[in-house]
Enzyme design. Structure first.
Site, PDB file in Angstrom:
ATOM      1  N   VAL A  63      19.011 -58.498 -21.567  1.00 34.41           N
ATOM      2  CA  VAL A  63      20.347 -57.866 -21.633  1.00 34.41           C
ATOM      3  C   VAL A  63      20.198 -56.397 -22.624  1.00 34.41           C
ATOM      4  CG1 VAL A  63      22.773 -57.989 -22.318  1.00 34.41           C
ATOM      5  CG2 VAL A  63      21.816 -59.669 -21.441  1.00 34.41           C
ATOM      6  N   PHE A  64      21.039 -55.391 -22.186  1.00 37.49           N
ATOM      7  CA  PHE A  64      20.847 -54.217 -23.096  1.00 37.49           C
ATOM      8  C   PHE A  64      22.078 -53.977 -23.851  1.00 37.49           C
ATOM      9  CE2 PHE A  64      21.151 -49.309 -23.204  1.00 37.49           C
ATOM     10  CZ  PHE A  64      20.067 -49.215 -24.044  1.00 37.49           C
ATOM     11  N   GLY A  65      21.859 -53.760 -25.025  1.00 34.80           N
ATOM     12  CA  GLY A  65      23.070 -53.187 -25.789  1.00 34.80           C
ATOM     13  C   GLY A  65      23.026 -51.925 -26.360  1.00 34.80           C
ATOM     14  N   TYR A  66      24.284 -51.092 -26.073  1.00 36.85           N
ATOM     15  CA  TYR A  66      24.158 -49.731 -26.574  1.00 36.85           C
ATOM     16  C   TYR A  66      25.421 -49.570 -27.463  1.00 36.85           C
ATOM     17  CZ  TYR A  66      27.268 -49.497 -22.635  1.00 36.85           C
ATOM     18  OH  TYR A  66      28.421 -49.706 -21.772  1.00 36.85           O
ATOM     19  N   GLY A  67      26.312 -50.505 -27.535  1.00 34.09           N
ATOM     20  CA  GLY A  67      27.615 -50.225 -28.184  1.00 34.09           C
ATOM     21  C   GLY A  67      27.705 -51.517 -29.175  1.00 34.09           C
ATOM     22  N   SER A  68      28.729 -52.445 -29.125  1.00 41.38           N
ATOM     23  CA  SER A  68      28.906 -53.411 -30.236  1.00 41.38           C
ATOM     24  C   SER A  68      27.666 -54.423 -30.178  1.00 41.38           C
ATOM     25  CB  SER A  68      30.216 -54.314 -30.065  1.00 41.38           C
ATOM     26  OG  SER A  68      30.291 -54.802 -28.617  1.00 41.38           O
ATOM     27  N   GLU A  76      33.242 -59.004 -22.764  1.00 43.37           N
ATOM     28  CA  GLU A  76      33.041 -57.669 -22.196  1.00 43.37           C
ATOM     29  C   GLU A  76      34.166 -57.511 -21.113  1.00 43.37           C
ATOM     30  OE1 GLU A  76      31.326 -54.984 -23.550  1.00 43.37           O
ATOM     31  OE2 GLU A  76      30.340 -56.697 -25.070  1.00 43.37           O
TER      32      GLU A  76
HETATM   33  C1  SIN Z   1      27.311 -52.650 -25.260  1.00 44.40           C
HETATM   34  O1  SIN Z   1      27.325 -52.845 -26.554  1.00 44.40           O
HETATM   35  O2  SIN Z   1      26.342 -52.714 -24.491  1.00 44.40           O
HETATM   36  C2  SIN Z   1      28.647 -52.704 -24.401  1.00 44.40           C
HETATM   37  C3  SIN Z   1      29.927 -51.998 -24.918  1.00 44.40           C
HETATM   38  C4  SIN Z   1      30.378 -52.707 -26.326  1.00 44.40           C
HETATM   39  O3  SIN Z   1      30.647 -53.795 -26.100  1.00 44.40           O
HETATM   40  O4  SIN Z   1      30.519 -51.961 -27.118  1.00 44.40           O
END
Ligand code: SIN
Length: 182
Positions: free
Chosen positions: A3-8, A85
């Site tokens: 899984v890729f995370g780019y935010g929280s 999410e």
């Molecule tokens: C993420 O972190 O990849 C999704 C967006 C978020 O929850 O901030």
């Protein structure tokens, strides 16, 4: 599963994983274009969190973190992340490019597209900052989300200049009475 995370998901890791790899995906831009009514805001006073939008440049990069989930944890982690999410995000499969050593591979990410009802869309950095500095929700303040994401990205990918993220961080700090002014 990866899984890729780019935010929280970059800085708030409340799920089990066996491995973490820093890298990027191509063809997207990270933008604070999604309303949050369940984490960093409430209905009627939404906060702003990140989503991904398609870039005109197929080579533009969004840096973040890929997490490898053990087979036996996949169901539980998927359920947890689908719930976390739930405010507008759907799953998409994209190619991830690790910073070092590994070959590119496919993984899952959560993206909030224009079609979801919490999509906020484009606004000036100043307007987004005003919204962020006054918003909070069940997971905490909206400014904490911005500060933590900016700090995490600076640490994980120190040479990467994410203009949107870092200009917003600076704009929020200017408006934030609790932020140390340097
Ligand atoms: C993420 O972190 O990849 C999704 C967006 C978020 O929850 O901030």
């Amino acid at each position: 599963m990866w899984v890729f995370g780019y935010g929280s998901l970059v800085w708030k890791v409340d799920f089990k994983y066996e491995r973490k790899v820093v890298g990027y995906i191509k063809g997207y831009l990270r933008r604070f274009y999604q309303h949050s009514i369940d984490h960093r805001g409430v209905p009627g006073r939404p906060g702003r969190v990140v989503t991904l939008i398609q870039s005109n440049n197929p080579n533009s990069k969004v840096w973040g973190v890929a997490y490898k989930i053990r087979k036996e944890d996949v169901d539980q982690v998927t359920q947890h992340l689908d719930f976390r999410e739930k405010n507008g995000y759907i799953k998409r499969t994209v190619t991830f490019h690790p910073k070092e050593a590994l070959e590119p591979f496919e993984l899952t990410l959560y993206v909030a597209t224009e079609e979801n009802e919490s999509y906020a869309g484009e606004a000036s950095i100043e307007d987004i900052a005003k919204q962020v500095v006054t918003s909070q929700g069940p997971s905490g303040t909206n400014k904490e989300y911005v500060y933590n994401l900016a700090a995490a990205m600076r640490e994980l990918a120190p040479d990467v200049e994410d203009d949107h993220l870092f200009s917003l961080e600076a704009a929020v700090r200017r408006l934030d009475p609790d932020s140390k002014k340097t």
